[in-house]
Design a protein around this motif. Structure first.
Motif, PDB file in Angstrom:
ATOM      1  N   THR A   7       0.842  -1.212   0.000  1.00 48.85           N
ATOM      2  CA  THR A   7       0.000   0.000   0.000  1.00 48.85           C
ATOM      3  C   THR A   7       0.873   1.255   0.000  1.00 48.85           C
ATOM      4  N   ARG A   8       1.908   1.247   0.841  1.00 45.34           N
ATOM      5  CA  ARG A   8       2.753   2.439   0.931  1.00 45.34           C
ATOM      6  C   ARG A   8       3.545   2.659  -0.373  1.00 45.34           C
ATOM      7  N   ILE A   9       3.938   1.562  -0.992  1.00 49.28           N
ATOM      8  CA  ILE A   9       4.651   1.703  -2.275  1.00 49.28           C
ATOM      9  C   ILE A   9       3.715   2.332  -3.313  1.00 49.28           C
ATOM     10  N   ARG A  10       2.486   1.836  -3.374  1.00 46.59           N
ATOM     11  CA  ARG A  10       1.510   2.425  -4.320  1.00 46.59           C
ATOM     12  C   ARG A  10       1.323   3.911  -4.039  1.00 46.59           C
ATOM     13  N   GLN A  11       1.202   4.241  -2.731  1.00 42.40           N
ATOM     14  CA  GLN A  11       0.922   5.636  -2.350  1.00 42.40           C
ATOM     15  C   GLN A  11       2.103   6.572  -2.613  1.00 42.40           C
ATOM     16  N   ALA A  12       3.289   5.984  -2.782  1.00 44.28           N
ATOM     17  CA  ALA A  12       4.483   6.815  -3.006  1.00 44.28           C
ATOM     18  C   ALA A  12       4.478   7.459  -4.391  1.00 44.28           C
ATOM     19  N   LYS A  13       3.663   6.896  -5.293  1.00 49.85           N
ATOM     20  CA  LYS A  13       3.615   7.407  -6.675  1.00 49.85           C
ATOM     21  C   LYS A  13       3.434   8.927  -6.697  1.00 49.85           C
ATOM     22  N   GLY A  14       4.373   9.587  -7.354  1.00 53.33           N
ATOM     23  CA  GLY A  14       4.269  11.044  -7.507  1.00 53.33           C
ATOM     24  C   GLY A  14       4.650  11.828  -6.268  1.00 53.33           C
ATOM     25  N   LYS A  15       4.927  11.131  -5.142  1.00 55.60           N
ATOM     26  CA  LYS A  15       5.239  11.856  -3.897  1.00 55.60           C
ATOM     27  C   LYS A  15       6.674  11.609  -3.457  1.00 55.60           C
ATOM     28  N   GLN A  16       7.135  10.363  -3.606  1.00 57.73           N
ATOM     29  CA  GLN A  16       8.438  10.002  -3.066  1.00 57.73           C
ATOM     30  C   GLN A  16       9.114   9.051  -4.035  1.00 57.73           C
ATOM     31  N   LYS A  17      10.339   9.334  -4.396  1.00 55.15           N
ATOM     32  CA  LYS A  17      11.087   8.432  -5.281  1.00 55.15           C
ATOM     33  C   LYS A  17      11.534   7.209  -4.493  1.00 55.15           C
ATOM     34  N   LEU A  18      11.468   6.058  -5.134  1.00 54.27           N
ATOM     35  CA  LEU A  18      11.730   4.794  -4.432  1.00 54.27           C
ATOM     36  C   LEU A  18      13.072   4.201  -4.868  1.00 54.27           C
ATOM     37  N   ALA A  19      13.907   3.870  -3.892  1.00 53.28           N
ATOM     38  CA  ALA A  19      15.185   3.210  -4.200  1.00 53.28           C
ATOM     39  C   ALA A  19      15.036   1.713  -3.984  1.00 53.28           C
ATOM     40  N   CYS A  20      15.548   0.967  -4.942  1.00 51.02           N
ATOM     41  CA  CYS A  20      15.499  -0.486  -4.860  1.00 51.02           C
ATOM     42  C   CYS A  20      16.884  -1.029  -5.203  1.00 51.02           C
ATOM     43  N   LEU A  21      17.321  -2.027  -4.470  1.00 52.19           N
ATOM     44  CA  LEU A  21      18.594  -2.693  -4.767  1.00 52.19           C
ATOM     45  C   LEU A  21      18.392  -4.193  -4.740  1.00 52.19           C
ATOM     46  N   THR A  22      19.235  -4.909  -5.459  1.00 51.49           N
ATOM     47  CA  THR A  22      19.171  -6.371  -5.367  1.00 51.49           C
ATOM     48  C   THR A  22      20.011  -6.831  -4.181  1.00 51.49           C
ATOM     49  N   ALA A  23      19.565  -7.915  -3.566  1.00 48.25           N
ATOM     50  CA  ALA A  23      20.360  -8.566  -2.509  1.00 48.25           C
ATOM     51  C   ALA A  23      20.146 -10.063  -2.635  1.00 48.25           C
ATOM     52  N   TYR A  24      21.149 -10.809  -2.175  1.00 45.22           N
ATOM     53  CA  TYR A  24      21.089 -12.262  -2.322  1.00 45.22           C
ATOM     54  C   TYR A  24      21.448 -12.977  -1.023  1.00 45.22           C
ATOM     55  N   ASP A  25      21.835 -12.202  -0.001  1.00 43.52           N
ATOM     56  CA  ASP A  25      22.247 -12.824   1.263  1.00 43.52           C
ATOM     57  C   ASP A  25      21.781 -11.968   2.430  1.00 43.52           C
ATOM     58  N   CYS A  26      21.826 -12.570   3.605  1.00 40.87           N
ATOM     59  CA  CYS A  26      21.267 -11.948   4.809  1.00 40.87           C
ATOM     60  C   CYS A  26      22.026 -10.684   5.242  1.00 40.87           C
ATOM     61  N   SER A  27      23.363 -10.759   5.301  1.00 44.32           N
ATOM     62  CA  SER A  27      24.086  -9.620   5.879  1.00 44.32           C
ATOM     63  C   SER A  27      24.025  -8.395   4.960  1.00 44.32           C
ATOM     64  N   THR A  28      24.074  -8.601   3.647  1.00 46.90           N
ATOM     65  CA  THR A  28      23.961  -7.453   2.736  1.00 46.90           C
ATOM     66  C   THR A  28      22.556  -6.853   2.826  1.00 46.90           C
ATOM     67  N   ALA A  29      21.550  -7.730   2.868  1.00 46.53           N
ATOM     68  CA  ALA A  29      20.168  -7.238   2.964  1.00 46.53           C
ATOM     69  C   ALA A  29      19.976  -6.452   4.261  1.00 46.53           C
TER      70      ALA A  29
END
Ligand code: KIV
Length: 283
Positions: A7-29
């Protein structure tokens, strides 16, 4: 409840830019989560970054489950999206629902990502109707690399651009909560972003998207083989890591590691404590 929900991701549209990164392990995540990254993608880029394959095609459901579960264990607030690997959703809606469900049920993902355009709308509807949030992915779709003939900019011709506009509209209507736009011209990505109600997450799609995603190995300077134009390296970890490994090898070879400060005196208070990772460190 996590800070970042669908819900919060949907609501971010037009209000807040979203950063996304890939992760594959626990400590990096965990580090990404602590740094406030809202979206963590367990990408099937796992195949190249971690498993040493040449493409994403060999990645299996078992590998995605294994790495998604590891990422989930490190995350408190970010929304964890698991990529559905090649052939885990293409054969039928039923296969897609079962495998997407496994990523939520067995690995703890919050959502799944599938590649493909308007022709995936039935699957998006089937998944969301069964409570599985979906991220779409159009443009350069690496699972179709054989068909596309290489990792190339997509949507360059007028018909190809039109198809992407249609894909975005149809997937949007089908119920995705975010849409990855990979390697398409920046003006087209901006136009699609303006025309959709779900946030677009660009990679090689310019600044006009609602968010951005990068492969963590690329942005950390761990991928020395190939750096696409759209990547910004925020660190150069590969040379630093190689230097650290070489320094360690030298220290062991010449006997300067371990030094007295790395060694235990006789009769520690409780020998068991040395082997318990949760125990306070021995003094
Ligand atoms: O697998 C992956 O890392 C991805 C991103 C490039 C979007 O799909």
């Amino acid at each position: 409840m996590k800070t970042w929900t669908v819900t919060r991701i949907r609501q971010a549209k037009g209000k807040q830019k979203l950063a996304c990164l890939t992760a594959y392990d626990c400590s990096t995540a965990r580090m990404m989560d602590e740094a406030g990254i809202p979206l963590i993608l367990v990408g099937d880029s796992l195949g190249m970054t971690v498993l040493g394959y040449e493409s994403t095609l060999p990645v299996t459901m078992e590998q995605m489950l294994h790495h998604t579960a590891a990422v989930v264990r490190g995350v408190k607030n970010a929304l964890v999206i698991a990529d559905m690997p090649f052939l885990s959703y293409q054969p039928s809606l039923e296969v897609g629902i079962v495998n997407a469900g496994r990523l939520l049920k067995e690995a703890g993902a919050d959502a799944v990502k599938i590649e493909g355009g308007a022709f995936r709308a039935d699957l998006v509807r089937a998944l969301t109707a069964n409570g599985i949030p979906v991220v779409g992915h159009i443009g350069l779709t690496p699972q179709s690399i054989r068909e596309l003939g290489g990792y190339k900019l997509q949507g360059r011709t007028a018909p190809a651009a039109d198809q992407l506009r249609t894909d975005a509209r149809v997937l949007n209507e089908a119920g995705i909560f975010a849409l990855v736009l990979e390697c398409i011209p920046a003006p087209l990505a901006a136009e699609i972003t303006a025309a959709t109600t779900t946030p677009t997450i660009g990679i090689g799609a310019g600044p006009g998207c609602d968010g951005q995603v990068l492969v963590s190995h690329d942005m950390l300077g761990l991928n020395e083989q190939f750096q696409p134009k759209f990547v910004k390296a925020y660190a150069q970890l590969a040379p630093q890591m190689r230097d650290a490994f070489a320094a360690y090898a030298r220290d062991v070879a010449n006997g300067t590691f371990p030094a007295p400060e790395h060694s235990y005196d006789p009769l520690p208070e409780s020998p068991d404590a040395l082997h318990n990772p949760l125990a306070p460190p021995p003094v």
